[in-house]
Design an enzyme around this catalytic site. Structure first.
Site, mmCIF file in Angstrom:
data_model
loop_
_atom_site.group_PDB
_atom_site.id
_atom_site.type_symbol
_atom_site.label_atom_id
_atom_site.label_comp_id
_atom_site.label_asym_id
_atom_site.label_seq_id
_atom_site.Cartn_x
_atom_site.Cartn_y
_atom_site.Cartn_z
ATOM 1 N N LYS A 143 -17.455 -1.106 5.414
ATOM 2 C CA LYS A 143 -17.639 -2.192 4.443
ATOM 3 C C LYS A 143 -19.087 -2.329 3.982
ATOM 4 C CE LYS A 143 -16.786 -7.043 3.611
ATOM 5 N NZ LYS A 143 -16.172 -8.282 4.017
ATOM 6 N N MET B 55 23.900 10.082 3.653
ATOM 7 C CA MET B 55 23.720 11.316 4.426
ATOM 8 C C MET B 55 23.962 11.059 5.911
ATOM 9 S SD MET B 55 23.312 14.406 3.714
ATOM 10 C CE MET B 55 22.325 14.999 2.352
ATOM 11 N N GLU C 56 0.827 -1.216 0.000
ATOM 12 C CA GLU C 56 0.000 0.000 0.000
ATOM 13 C C GLU C 56 0.860 1.265 0.000
ATOM 14 O OE1 GLU C 56 -0.605 -2.573 1.996
ATOM 15 O OE2 GLU C 56 -2.730 -3.117 1.813
ATOM 16 N N PHE D 106 -11.624 -7.412 13.673
ATOM 17 C CA PHE D 106 -10.527 -7.862 12.808
ATOM 18 C C PHE D 106 -10.221 -6.795 11.761
ATOM 19 C CE2 PHE D 106 -9.193 -10.151 8.905
ATOM 20 C CZ PHE D 106 -7.934 -10.531 9.358
ATOM 21 N N GLN D 107 -8.969 -6.456 11.637
ATOM 22 C CA GLN D 107 -8.474 -5.437 10.703
ATOM 23 C C GLN D 107 -9.159 -4.093 10.904
ATOM 24 O OE1 GLN D 107 -8.304 -7.101 6.653
ATOM 25 N NE2 GLN D 107 -6.203 -7.738 7.115
#
Lengths: 166, 567
Positions: free
Chosen positions: B161, B475, B49, B111-112
């Site tokens: 959802k 760096m 993602e 969940f999630q």
């Protein structure tokens, strides 16, 4: 220095969190905060007192808040002629007639209301400016204060113009 | 039209002329992905993602359009966070659609489940949690409006959802109605008049241009202003490309790794006109002593930027699309006077820049990082889009790659996000298929999102990746060398991972350059070939990016190449 700010916001979930989160992220201390309904159903008024070192610092946080999409209007009430009030409820132990009489007297002097009386306690309600409330709390300090709930100040500007039109 | 929420999202994307979305499916967005399947809506499946959100960001930076990405609830959404923060600090317009668990499950640690609005609140311009399908089209309309207007920024739409599955009579709103936000910022013309007056009086004026000119699309007005007055101009990292490289008086980038002339000019000028810059600490050096002799005029769309970091003498608040053309118009009649007043200064600054250009130690044996960037610039067309990751190579690219136009130098400025480059380059190429896209990255940065090489291969996205491979976190080692007694804590990579083989394993061409004599030949060949490719070039590990203004120092306290060599 303490500043009192009134913020008109959309009456939506999470807006108060956005506002308070933004202020604290910018390292300003929120002294008090409260939110309530207004004359318009879909508008909430948030009243906050913040500590800022000066006007420039305060303006920084005001400008940041103004960027929030759900914020409709922000006004620094401290800059305007205004009326400020705070509500306090104090529960004091009063388990003897003498103490109860003293507390009633103190309440009368402050033009406070006794809103609940039990065998062992009384509850006093007072609205007023912060220093008046502080004076009451100070006087009641001689007795056993069991619990205090206070709102933090709310303020309205004087004159006919509401802040939404400023 | 009676459709489900998922279809309503797709229809809204079509109504907003969204050409493509980047994303990754998951449980909470399955209904949406079903509609993507059914409608054949253009979609790039990234490998992570974070790749999707950076790709949407790169697409937005390259095209000026709004980038769109999709992720599922919980871990999908939280994987977007780095990309949202990157876009937020650089004012990049994104709409990020995330799935949320179904409304009855919200707030139950399901969940999630993650509180996406709570998490993204500090790093978005605005966000929404949609729990009612009837709100969906309004929210989408508002989200695109908010992301793309005013000071652009990312907007998150978190959709439960069951909202995707619920049916609604779909109608896309014609306009938005937000009481606290208009999206238009027309400022006060009197402030502009004051700015013109200050300009007329100035003897040592300097223009400081930033990303605001890029995002507002006002570079033509900006160049007109600069050409008309001949004022020296310096840029932030985000403002690169607003001035043509060959423009007389173009001092290049200012700040920590800015040019000598740019930093000295800031310290000496008597009027500094900041246009679309936010005076980030990387560019000011010690803030209290930034432009100490100058009256600072700040042109910005965002009131909150005024006096945030440095104190302005005058601010012209408003959209640059309003202020810059008006500024040109109002200064035109005084152009000769302004030129005459500052003639001596202009000559002085130009001479200073000529005598102190960005430079580096040449080597007969080693390929130098700066050389790779210079040669790539020479071998590519002027409209090539250069994308960078974050680190030394980023600063060298800013110093040595000639950027001919806005949206042609794509880099993570404010957040400094390692791993940004590869997916952003992918998004840029998808947005601008006719332009060549070259990514400069390091052996540290490329590994952070190297999985997206497989996405390049899957979709045959023609991005050329140039890994400036110094076997260290460049760096970090530079700072450790300069300020931490050469204690190279956890910054020596010398990884056993073979980046060329990784590229090949992911399905793209991979070539290594070890010999100096091969550099130009292989660069030329690879840049000319179709399809994605990675070139891994070995460079010395002890090079510093110079000049450098150490943290807490003034801009005129730069460490120059000669001083560093004597240490």
């Amino acid at each position: 220095m303490k500043y009192q700010i009134a913020i008109l916001v959309e009456n939506k979930p999470g807006v108060l969190t956005h506002v308070s989160g933004l202020i604290s992220r910018r390292a300003f201390n929120i002294e008090t905060i409260n939110a309530g309904y207004t004359e318009e159903d879909d508008v909430t008024r948030i009243n906050i007192v913040v500590n800022a070192s000066d006007n420039m610092e305060l303006n920084k946080v005001i400008h940041q808040m103004a960027k929030l999409i759900d914020v409709i209007k922000i006004v620094n009430i401290s800059e305007l002629p205004s009326i400020s009030r705070e509500l306090i409820l104090v529960k004091v132990k009063a388990d003897s007639p003498g103490v109860r009489a003293d507390i009633v007297n103190i309440a009368n002097i402050f033009r406070a209301h006794i809103v609940d009386v039990g065998h062992q306690n009384v509850v006093i309600e007072l609205t007023g400016e912060q220093d008046k409330l502080a004076a009451l709390v100070d006087m009641l300090g001689c007795y056993e204060v069991l619990e205090i709930a206070r709102t933090g100040p709310v303020a309205l500007s004087r004159g006919i113009t509401p802040i939404k039109n400023m | 039209m009676r459709i489900n929420g998922a279809r309503a999202v797709i229809e809204s994307l079509k109504n907003e002329d969204v050409e493509i979305v980047f994303g990754y499916p998951g449980g909470a967005v399955l209904t949406l992905y079903d509609e993507i399947y059914k409608t054949k809506f253009p979609h790039i499946l990234t490998k992570h993602e974070q790749g999707a959100v950076h790709a949407a960001d790169g697409y937005a930076r390259a095209t000026g359009k709004i980038g769109v990405c999709i992720a599922t609830s919980g871990p999908g959404a939280t994987n977007l966070i780095t990309g949202i923060a990157t876009a937020n600090i650089d004012s990049i317009p994104l709409v990020c659609i995330t799935g949320q668990v179904a409304t009855p499950f919200i707030g139950r640690d399901s969940f999630q489940e993650a509180d996406v609005c709570g998490i993204t609140s500090p790093i978005t311009k605005h966000n929404y949690l949609v729990r009612d399908v009837r709100e969906l089209s309004r929210v989408l309309k508002e989200a695109f409006f908010i992301a793309g207007t005013g000071r652009p920024g990312p907007v998150v739409i978190d959709i439960a959802k069951d909202v995707f599955a619920a049916e609604v009579d779909y109608e896309y709103p014609a306009e938005v109605n937000l009481r606290g936000y208009s999206g238009k910022y027309i400022g006060n013309e009197k402030d502009l008049d004051k700015a013109v007056k200050l300009l007329k009086q100035a003897e040592k004026p300097l223009v400081f241009v930033g990303g605001g000119v890029v995002s507002s699309g006002t570079y033509i007005s900006f160049r007109e202003f600069i050409n008309m007055l001949g004022i020296p101009v310096t840029s932030t990292l985000m403002g690169l490309g607003c001035v043509e490289p060959e423009q007389k008086g173009n001092l290049g980038m200012a700040g920590m790794h800015g040019s000598y002339a740019a930093n000295m000019a800031i310290m000496q000028c008597d009027l500094l006109i900041g246009i679309g810059v936010r005076f980030d600490d990387r560019v000011t050096g010690i803030m209290k002593e930034f432009a100490p002799k100058a009256k600072i005029i700040q042109f910005d769309i965002d009131y909150a930027e005024v006096n945030k970091n440095v104190v302005s003498y005058l601010s012209v608040i408003g959209d640059l699309r309003w202020s810059l053309p008006l500024l040109c118009k109002k200064t035109k009649i005084y152009a000769e006077k302004i030129k005459k007043n500052s003639a001596q200064w202009i000559d002085y600054v130009i001479k200073m820049h000529k005598n102190n250009p960005f430079s580096y130690k040449k080597s007969d044996n080693h390929i130098m990082a700066q050389e790779i960037i210079e040669k790539t610039a020479e071998l590519t067309e002027n409209d090539t889009i250069a994308v960078t990751d974050v680190g030394q190579h980023q600063m060298w690219a800013a110093q040595f790659f000639k950027v001919y136009g806005p949206r042609h130098f794509i880099t993570s400025g404010g957040l400094g996000t390692m791993g940004y480059g590869l997916p952003a380059a992918m998004g840029a190429k998808i947005g601008c298929p006719d332009k060549a896209v070259v990514l400069f990255t390091g052996d540290g940065s490329i590994m952070m999102n190297c999985q997206e090489m497989a996405t390049l291969a899957d979709y045959d996205i023609n991005v050329k990746i140039i890994v400036i491979h110094n076997h260290v976190l460049g760096m970090v080692t530079q700072w450790q060398r300069m300020f931490y007694g050469k204690r190279y804590s956890q910054s020596i990579l010398n990884s056993k991972a073979d980046i060329v083989k990784i590229a090949q394993a992911m399905g793209i061409k991979g070539i290594r350059i070890d010999e100096k004599t091969d550099l130009i030949k292989i660069l030329k060949q690879t840049l000319a070939q179709q399809g994605p490719a990675l070139i891994d070039v070995n460079v010395p590990d002890t090079e510093d990016v110079l000049p450098m203004v150490p943290g807490g120092k003034r801009l005129d306290q730069m460490i120059m190449e000669s001083e560093a060599a004597n240490k």
